[in-house]
Scaffold this active site. Sequence first.
Site, PDB file in Angstrom:
ATOM      1  N   ASN A 174       0.557  -6.653 -11.328  1.00  0.00           N
ATOM      2  CA  ASN A 174       0.689  -6.821  -9.873  1.00  0.00           C
ATOM      3  C   ASN A 174       0.312  -8.240  -9.459  1.00  0.00           C
ATOM      4  O   ASN A 174       1.066  -8.932  -8.779  1.00  0.00           O
ATOM      5  CB  ASN A 174      -0.212  -5.847  -9.110  1.00  0.00           C
ATOM      6  CG  ASN A 174       0.056  -4.402  -9.467  1.00  0.00           C
ATOM      7  OD1 ASN A 174       0.928  -4.124 -10.277  1.00  0.00           O
ATOM      8  ND2 ASN A 174      -0.686  -3.503  -8.882  1.00  0.00           N
ATOM      9  N   ASP A 175      -0.894  -8.660  -9.878  1.00  0.00           N
ATOM     10  CA  ASP A 175      -1.332 -10.003  -9.518  1.00  0.00           C
ATOM     11  C   ASP A 175      -0.553 -11.061 -10.288  1.00  0.00           C
ATOM     12  O   ASP A 175      -0.235 -12.115  -9.746  1.00  0.00           O
ATOM     13  CB  ASP A 175      -2.841 -10.163  -9.736  1.00  0.00           C
ATOM     14  CG  ASP A 175      -3.634  -9.704  -8.513  1.00  0.00           C
ATOM     15  OD1 ASP A 175      -3.137  -9.896  -7.390  1.00  0.00           O
ATOM     16  OD2 ASP A 175      -4.729  -9.156  -8.694  1.00  0.00           O
ATOM     17  N   ARG A 210     -11.472   0.878 -12.547  1.00  0.00           N
ATOM     18  CA  ARG A 210     -11.764  -0.018 -11.424  1.00  0.00           C
ATOM     19  C   ARG A 210     -13.182   0.284 -10.966  1.00  0.00           C
ATOM     20  O   ARG A 210     -13.439   1.374 -10.470  1.00  0.00           O
ATOM     21  CB  ARG A 210     -10.793   0.254 -10.271  1.00  0.00           C
ATOM     22  CG  ARG A 210      -9.332   0.063 -10.625  1.00  0.00           C
ATOM     23  CD  ARG A 210      -8.470   0.207  -9.359  1.00  0.00           C
ATOM     24  NE  ARG A 210      -7.088  -0.031  -9.649  1.00  0.00           N
ATOM     25  CZ  ARG A 210      -6.190   0.924  -9.883  1.00  0.00           C
ATOM     26  NH1 ARG A 210      -6.563   2.194  -9.837  1.00  0.00           N
ATOM     27  NH2 ARG A 210      -4.941   0.627 -10.153  1.00  0.00           N
ATOM     28  N   CYS A 225      -1.882  -2.928 -17.658  1.00  0.00           N
ATOM     29  CA  CYS A 225      -2.530  -1.928 -16.807  1.00  0.00           C
ATOM     30  C   CYS A 225      -2.090  -2.076 -15.357  1.00  0.00           C
ATOM     31  O   CYS A 225      -2.760  -1.623 -14.458  1.00  0.00           O
ATOM     32  CB  CYS A 225      -4.040  -1.995 -16.925  1.00  0.00           C
ATOM     33  SG  CYS A 225      -4.737  -3.527 -16.315  1.00  0.00           S
ATOM     34  N   GLU A 231      -3.808 -12.149 -15.440  1.00  0.00           N
ATOM     35  CA  GLU A 231      -3.114 -11.993 -14.161  1.00  0.00           C
ATOM     36  C   GLU A 231      -2.881 -13.343 -13.497  1.00  0.00           C
ATOM     37  O   GLU A 231      -2.108 -13.472 -12.569  1.00  0.00           O
ATOM     38  CB  GLU A 231      -3.865 -11.026 -13.233  1.00  0.00           C
ATOM     39  CG  GLU A 231      -5.352 -11.180 -13.269  1.00  0.00           C
ATOM     40  CD  GLU A 231      -6.131 -10.023 -12.643  1.00  0.00           C
ATOM     41  OE1 GLU A 231      -5.535  -9.156 -11.991  1.00  0.00           O
ATOM     42  OE2 GLU A 231      -7.361 -10.011 -12.807  1.00  0.00           O
ATOM     43  N   HIS A 291       0.822  -1.212   0.000  1.00  0.00           N
ATOM     44  CA  HIS A 291       0.000   0.000   0.000  1.00  0.00           C
ATOM     45  C   HIS A 291       0.848   1.251   0.000  1.00  0.00           C
ATOM     46  O   HIS A 291       0.501   2.250  -0.620  1.00  0.00           O
ATOM     47  CB  HIS A 291      -0.961  -0.016   1.190  1.00  0.00           C
ATOM     48  CG  HIS A 291      -2.108  -0.933   0.969  1.00  0.00           C
ATOM     49  ND1 HIS A 291      -3.086  -0.652   0.046  1.00  0.00           N
ATOM     50  CD2 HIS A 291      -2.404  -2.136   1.475  1.00  0.00           C
ATOM     51  CE1 HIS A 291      -3.951  -1.655   0.017  1.00  0.00           C
ATOM     52  NE2 HIS A 291      -3.551  -2.570   0.878  1.00  0.00           N
ATOM     53  N   ARG A 340       1.694 -10.061  -2.120  1.00  0.00           N
ATOM     54  CA  ARG A 340       2.054  -8.673  -2.449  1.00  0.00           C
ATOM     55  C   ARG A 340       2.378  -7.818  -1.244  1.00  0.00           C
ATOM     56  O   ARG A 340       3.121  -6.852  -1.332  1.00  0.00           O
ATOM     57  CB  ARG A 340       0.876  -8.004  -3.161  1.00  0.00           C
ATOM     58  CG  ARG A 340       0.731  -8.416  -4.576  1.00  0.00           C
ATOM     59  CD  ARG A 340      -0.676  -8.148  -5.077  1.00  0.00           C
ATOM     60  NE  ARG A 340      -0.983  -6.732  -5.115  1.00  0.00           N
ATOM     61  CZ  ARG A 340      -2.055  -6.245  -5.731  1.00  0.00           C
ATOM     62  NH1 ARG A 340      -2.879  -7.056  -6.337  1.00  0.00           N
ATOM     63  NH2 ARG A 340      -2.293  -4.961  -5.736  1.00  0.00           N
ATOM     64  N   ARG A 388     -13.198  -2.564 -16.127  1.00  0.00           N
ATOM     65  CA  ARG A 388     -12.966  -3.872 -15.517  1.00  0.00           C
ATOM     66  C   ARG A 388     -14.152  -4.181 -14.618  1.00  0.00           C
ATOM     67  O   ARG A 388     -14.488  -3.381 -13.743  1.00  0.00           O
ATOM     68  CB  ARG A 388     -11.687  -3.888 -14.681  1.00  0.00           C
ATOM     69  CG  ARG A 388     -11.480  -5.263 -14.006  1.00  0.00           C
ATOM     70  CD  ARG A 388     -10.223  -5.305 -13.173  1.00  0.00           C
ATOM     71  NE  ARG A 388     -10.350  -4.476 -11.982  1.00  0.00           N
ATOM     72  CZ  ARG A 388      -9.343  -4.220 -11.157  1.00  0.00           C
ATOM     73  NH1 ARG A 388      -8.143  -4.698 -11.411  1.00  0.00           N
ATOM     74  NH2 ARG A 388      -9.522  -3.466 -10.099  1.00  0.00           N
TER      75      ARG A 388
END
Lengths: 92, 561
Positions: free
Chosen positions: B436-437, B288, B486, B413, B187, B447, B324
Amino acid sequence: MSERTATIASRVGLHARPAAIFAEAVGALPIEVTIALEGDPADDAMDASSILSLMSLGAANGQVVVLRAEGDGADEALEGLVKILETDLDAE
Amino acid sequence: MQSFTGVGVSPGRIVGSVRQMPKAVSEPPAGEQLASSTTAEDAAVTLRAAAKAVQAELKQRSVSATGAGKSVLEATALMAADPMLIKGAVKLINTGTSAERAIWESAASVAEMLHNLGGYMAERATDVLDVRSRIVAELRGVPAPGIPASDEPFILVADDLAPADTATLNPAVVLALVTSGGGPQSHTAIIARALGLPAVVAAVGVEAIADGTQVYVDGAAGSISVDPDADQLEAATAWAANAATLAVFSGEGVMADGHLVPLLANVGGAADAVKAAAAGAQGVGLLRTEFCFLDRDEEPTLDEQVTAYRGVFDAFPGKKVVVRTLDAGADKPLPFLTDASEPNPALGVRGYRTDFTSPGVLKRQLAAVATAAEGTEADVWVMAPMISTAEEAADFARMCGEAGLKNPGVMVEVPSAALTAETILGEVNFASLGTNDLTQYAMAADRQLGPLAALNTPWQPAVLRLIQLTVAGSVAEGNNKPVGVCGEAAADPALAVVLVGLGVNTLSMTARALAAVAAVLAKVTVEEAQRLAGIALAAPSALEARARVRAELPILDELGL
C-alpha cells in the site's frame, strides 16, 4: 446548599463511559447539581448533567471533586452520586 | 441498460436495491437570523425538540450496536441534548440568531474546547460535530448524515466512507459498497475487504442512481449495472453458491506443482488472531501493534503491552508471528509520538522514524515483545516499518539483539529500501513488502485521493518492478533471506499469482481472502506464475497488466473473483 466530595475511582478518569453513566444519573434527578475540582471556586462549578462539561473538567483517577446541590432531597441525591463516582465504572 | 465502471476492490457479485448515503450537511450561513415569523422562545423549543429527537435516534441505534460502536453511540446520544451545547445555542437564539446557525456555532466552540484539551478529548470533538450535523438535518427536515438505518438489506452508495462509518456499518444489512470517490487503498476498500463485502470505488456518476433502484454489482470487474439482466441475476446466484466454498481454506497454500506458498494473516489484536487461526492462517505475516496504542494519551505500560502481544502469540503455537513495531504518523497520529502540524505527514516522522524524535518508545516495545514471546510456542519475528536505509536497518537489528529478539527484519515500503534491498538484507533476516505504502510512494499519489485511484494500484508496472528488485536484492545477498508481501496486494488472487511469479516467498492478507487466494494458486504452477509476472512487468499500464494477467487465468471468472 448541600456539598459532598468524592474521589474518582474509574481508571480512565471521569470521561468516556464513566462520564456518560454519571451524567445520565444526574440528568434523571429533579434538582440541579454542579461539579468542580476540589479547591476550585464554587463559581467555576459546572453543570454535572452535561457530559461535555464533565469531559472538559478532566477529572483523573484519584482526583477529588466537589458536588453541590440545593433543594429537597439534595443530601440523599448527592450521596447516591458520590457512590457512582467512587465505583470503578470501567471495570463493569 | 445503464452501467457504471469503477475500480473493483473486493470481489463478489450481488443484486440489490440502492440506498444513497445522505450528503454532508452544509453550514448555515454566518449571521443567519431568526425568521421574522418566529420568536426566540419558539426557536429554542424547536431546537430542544430536534436535539431530543436526535438523541432518541442515536440511543435506539446503540441498542442494536455492539462493542466499541455501542459505547460511541451511547456517549454521542448524551451529547445530542447536552445542557452545555443547548444552553450555548439558546443564548445565541436570544440574540436573534437562527436555530441552525446557533447550534452550529455552539457546537463549534464546544469542539474547539475539546480540541484544545488534546488527546482523547480532542478525538471526541468529531462526535460533537457529528451530533451538530444531525441536529441541523433534523431542523431542516432532511435525512440524517451517515449510513442510513434500515432493516431491509441494501447496496450502499456514497462519495467515500470514513473510518468512523465502520462503527455504524452493519454487514448483515449492507450487501455491497459502491463509491464515486476513493481509491483501491481508501478506507472504503479496506473496510469492504475486512468485512468481505463486494465493493467498487471511484465509479463516476453513481451518485445519480435513485434510492430503491435494482442494481448488479461485480466487485471483481468493478462494474455496476442498473436493472440487471437474466445473465447477471444468474451470476449473482452462482456467486452466492461459490462464496460458501471460497470461505473455506485448507490451511496450506500449495500450487499446482506442489510448490508451497505459506499464506499468513494480517491481524490487529488477539480477537483478530483467534479468528485468523480458525480461518486456517499458517501464521501471522503482519501484527499491527497500533491496536494497543491508539486512543491513548500516553504510552501503554510494559505489562499492558506484554498481555496484548501474548494474546496474539497464544493463538499461533508453533507458527510464525511477524510483529510490526509501532507504525504511527500520517493517517494514524498518536498524541504522544507524532506532530499533527507537519505540512506533509506521509513524508514526515512516521513509522520507525518516531524513534528519532521520541527515543525509548521503540526500545520499550521491543522489550515487551521479547517478554511476551518467552513462554509461548509462537515463532516470533519482528520488523520495523518505514525503513529507508541500510543504516536504519542495522540500528533496528542492533536494538532487537539488545532486547533478545533473534529475528529482525524490515518492511519495504519506501522505494529506496527496494532499490537497496541487497545491502539492507545484509543487516537483517527478512523483508516484508508493504505494497500500500510502496505504491503511494512510488507513484507519489496519496492513498486517500479518489482522482488518483488509477495511479494508486499495486498493478502499476513500476511497483511490480520494485518488488522484483527487492527479491533480486535478496538473491544477490546470498543467504536466501525470505521476502514476503503483507499489503492489500496479496489479497488479490490474480496479483498473488504475479507476486509468487516475481519470487515472493509468503503472502499475508486479511483472513477473509485466504481461501480465494489459495483456490487460485492451486490451479497455477510456479513456471506459469513466472510467465504471468513477465506479462505484467512488460505491460504499458496498470490496467493492461491486470487485464492481460486476468485473461490468462480463466479460473478467476469461473469463481467470480
